[in-house]
Design a protein around this motif. Structure first.
Motif, mmCIF file in Angstrom:
data_model
loop_
_atom_site.group_PDB
_atom_site.id
_atom_site.type_symbol
_atom_site.label_atom_id
_atom_site.label_comp_id
_atom_site.label_asym_id
_atom_site.label_seq_id
_atom_site.Cartn_x
_atom_site.Cartn_y
_atom_site.Cartn_z
ATOM 1 N N ILE A 109 0.825 -1.278 0.171
ATOM 2 C CA ILE A 109 -0.110 0.045 0.163
ATOM 3 C C ILE A 109 0.836 1.112 -0.010
ATOM 4 C CG2 ILE A 109 -1.639 1.555 1.609
ATOM 5 C CD1 ILE A 109 -3.084 -1.081 2.104
ATOM 6 N N TYR A 130 0.367 4.873 -2.015
ATOM 7 C CA TYR A 130 -0.255 5.846 -1.243
ATOM 8 C C TYR A 130 0.719 6.879 -1.367
ATOM 9 C CZ TYR A 130 -2.630 7.403 2.824
ATOM 10 O OH TYR A 130 -3.514 7.970 3.932
ATOM 11 N N MET A 167 -10.484 2.667 7.914
ATOM 12 C CA MET A 167 -10.098 2.611 9.562
ATOM 13 C C MET A 167 -8.886 2.047 9.811
ATOM 14 S SD MET A 167 -13.695 1.416 10.894
ATOM 15 C CE MET A 167 -15.359 2.422 10.814
ATOM 16 N N ILE A 169 -2.187 -2.403 11.651
ATOM 17 C CA ILE A 169 -1.904 -1.099 12.302
ATOM 18 C C ILE A 169 -2.569 -1.159 13.779
ATOM 19 C CG2 ILE A 169 -2.246 1.222 12.162
ATOM 20 C CD1 ILE A 169 -1.690 1.278 9.164
HETATM 21 N N1 PFF Z 1 -6.609 4.885 7.066
HETATM 22 C C1 PFF Z 1 -5.600 5.866 6.402
HETATM 23 C C2 PFF Z 1 -6.224 6.308 5.406
HETATM 24 O O1 PFF Z 1 -7.540 6.177 5.195
HETATM 25 O O2 PFF Z 1 -5.709 7.072 4.495
HETATM 26 C C3 PFF Z 1 -4.115 5.017 6.237
HETATM 27 C C4 PFF Z 1 -4.524 3.893 5.523
HETATM 28 C C5 PFF Z 1 -4.504 2.652 6.308
HETATM 29 C C6 PFF Z 1 -4.509 3.731 3.980
HETATM 30 C C7 PFF Z 1 -4.688 1.227 5.863
HETATM 31 C C8 PFF Z 1 -4.608 2.349 3.474
HETATM 32 C C9 PFF Z 1 -4.507 1.367 4.437
HETATM 33 F F1 PFF Z 1 -4.727 0.195 3.995
#
Ligand code: PFF
Length: 459
Positions: free
Chosen positions: A100, A104, A229, A235
């Motif tokens: 991810i 991201y 979430m 996490i």
């Molecule tokens: N929860 C965070 C977001 O919405 O950006 C970070 C995140 C956590 C992103 C887990 C993606 C994920 F799979």
């Protein structure tokens, strides 16, 4: 920052909720929720999302935090500690962030670019409806510009964890998160009065149209819950391991869930009706936030000041979330390979830049399309679907089976009730974890994927 220092830093009641919310509120709420809602037909997706968040999301959040607090360990060791044979569930879960973080950071790069461009007086450029599409495909400045901003965002994240400013960021987020929240409300109110025909857009966003329901809607909504979430990837287990015994797991999970969901719904209200009214909607796909909002800002009095502040706050929200994802990646190498943190940071950075490069180039020369699974976004779409629509549901199913049938659910409920703490949601929680979540998630996964690939449709 050392493990111990970090562990000590988020033990207070409010501190815990803030730290976990800073991880949860990110691009998922501001970027992913709006474009998915637009794609899956507006109001019907919102309703299904809320129902699933209150049931699945809430139950899984409680389960993960409790798993972490019970063992005092991060994801890999938490599963292994409770039952050695099942350590692999933790290993797979902890590897998800490695898939991810790279993409991201590609989106984080776009946000950084939008911030800098709007801050240097070029809001008009961004407000051209076709700019985002041309930018990411390299038609405007080649692929080197999106690549550069992606690398800049990666380096920002790495710098945060390497120089140990995570704690400072956490403190700063106590001011900046509410600021972002207020700004979203302010922009939404402005749109309500300033955009002609906005009620049609609001109707699309809030009025459920059942004819738009499909297997994909459920899979999309559940994938979004995991993403938003921060579930099913270790996490919340790690955050749980930092939590003190006198803090209520149930209340904390509820607060984090509510904050995260409210921010997502409001972000949707800010972006979707405006985009719908301006004629963007689903056609903008993943670019919704980058296409529609600059136009809103351009028409707004003082928009040239509001736009950079807004993108800066989004950048900050993305950074805090990315840092929590990156921390998980780094700890995987430290835990599994017994290498030092410094070396792990270097390896993680190289891997992230390498994998992220595919996502950047996937909009340009390496573009390909394998149907809805690639979401019209090449490699980025594939990474997104693979993690959120396949791997995370699988990890969530395995976590439920592990808790419900391997270690037994009482191990978790006892942890939640530790020190005489109330657990009002106990009965539904047990039913959710033992029966509803594993069965329905399996259905959603199988039928959602068949639906996505056009093999079979429930509707
Ligand atoms: N929860 C965070 C977001 O919405 O950006 C970070 C995140 C956590 C992103 C887990 C993606 C994920 F799979």
């Amino acid at each position: 920052m050392s493990e111990t220092a970090h562990r000590a830093s988020i033990t207070g009641k409010i501190g815990f909720v803030f730290a976990a919310s800073a991880s949860a509120v990110g691009l998922g709420n501001l970027w992913r929720f709006p474009y998915l809602t637009s794609h899956y037909g507006g109001g019907i997706f919102v309703i299904i999302y809320i129902i699933l968040a209150l049931t699945f999301g809430f139950s899984l959040m409680i389960a993960e935090i409790a798993l972490g607090r019970k063992t005092g360990k991060s994801c890999i060791s938490a599963f292994g500690d409770l039952c050695k044979k099942y350590k692999w569930i933790g290993v797979i879960a902890a590897l998800i962030p490695l898939l991810i973080v790279p993409y991201y950071c590609v989106i984080g790069g776009w946000v950084t670019k939008w911030f800098v461009t709007s801050a240097t007086g070029e809001l008009g450029t961004l407000a051209d409806g076709s700019y985002w599409g041309q930018y990411i495909t390299g038609e405007i400045s080649g692929m080197s510009d999106p690549t550069a901003w992606f690398v800049i965002f990666v380096l920002l994240c790495v710098a945060c964890v390497a120089i140990g400013v995570d704690k400072g960021i956490e403190k700063l987020s106590r001011i900046l998160m509410p600021a972002l929240f207020i700004m979203i409300i302010g922009i939404t109110v402005y749109e309500f009065f300033a955009i002609d025909g906005i009620m049609d857009g609001i109707n699309f966003y809030l009025n459920p149209d059942v004819s738009k329901l499909s297997g994909g809607t459920f899979l999309g909504a559940i994938s979004q819950i995991f993403y938003s979430m921060s579930l099913a990837m270790g996490i919340m287990i790690t955050y749980g391991s930092y939590m003190k015994k006198d803090v209520s797991i149930e209340n904390s999970a509820r607060n984090i869930g509510v904050i995260d969901t409210v921010v997502a719904i409001l972000a949707g209200l800010m972006i979707i009706p405006a985009a719908f009214t301006m004629g963007f909607g689903d056609s903008s796909g993943m670019g919704l936030m980058f296409v529609a909002l600059p136009q809103v800002f351009e028409g707004m009095p003082g928009g040239f000041v509001v736009a950079p502040i807004f993108y800066l706050l989004v950048l900050f929200a993305a950074l805090t979330s990315a840092v929590s994802l990156l921390e998980t990646v780094i700890s995987v190498f430290v835990d599994l390979k017994a290498i030092r943190r410094k070396k792990s940071i270097i390896i993680s950075t190289i891997l992230i830049v390498f994998l992220g490069f595919f996502s950047v180039m996937g909009f340009g020369p390496w573009y390909f399309d394998i149907g809805p699974f690639s979401q019209g976004a090449g490699w980025l779409g594939v990474f997104d679907s693979l993690t959120n629509s396949v791997l995370m549901p699988i990890i969530a199913i395995l976590t439920c089976i592990f808790i419900g049938y391997v270690i037994k659910v009482t191990v978790i409920t006892d942890e939640i009730k530790e020190g005489g703490m109330a657990f009002r949601f106990e009965k539904p929680f047990v039913i959710m974890i033992k029966y509803v979540c594993p069965v329905l998630l399996t259905f959603m996964l199988v039928f959602g994927l068949l639906d996505m690939f056009g093999v079979f449709s429930l509707y």
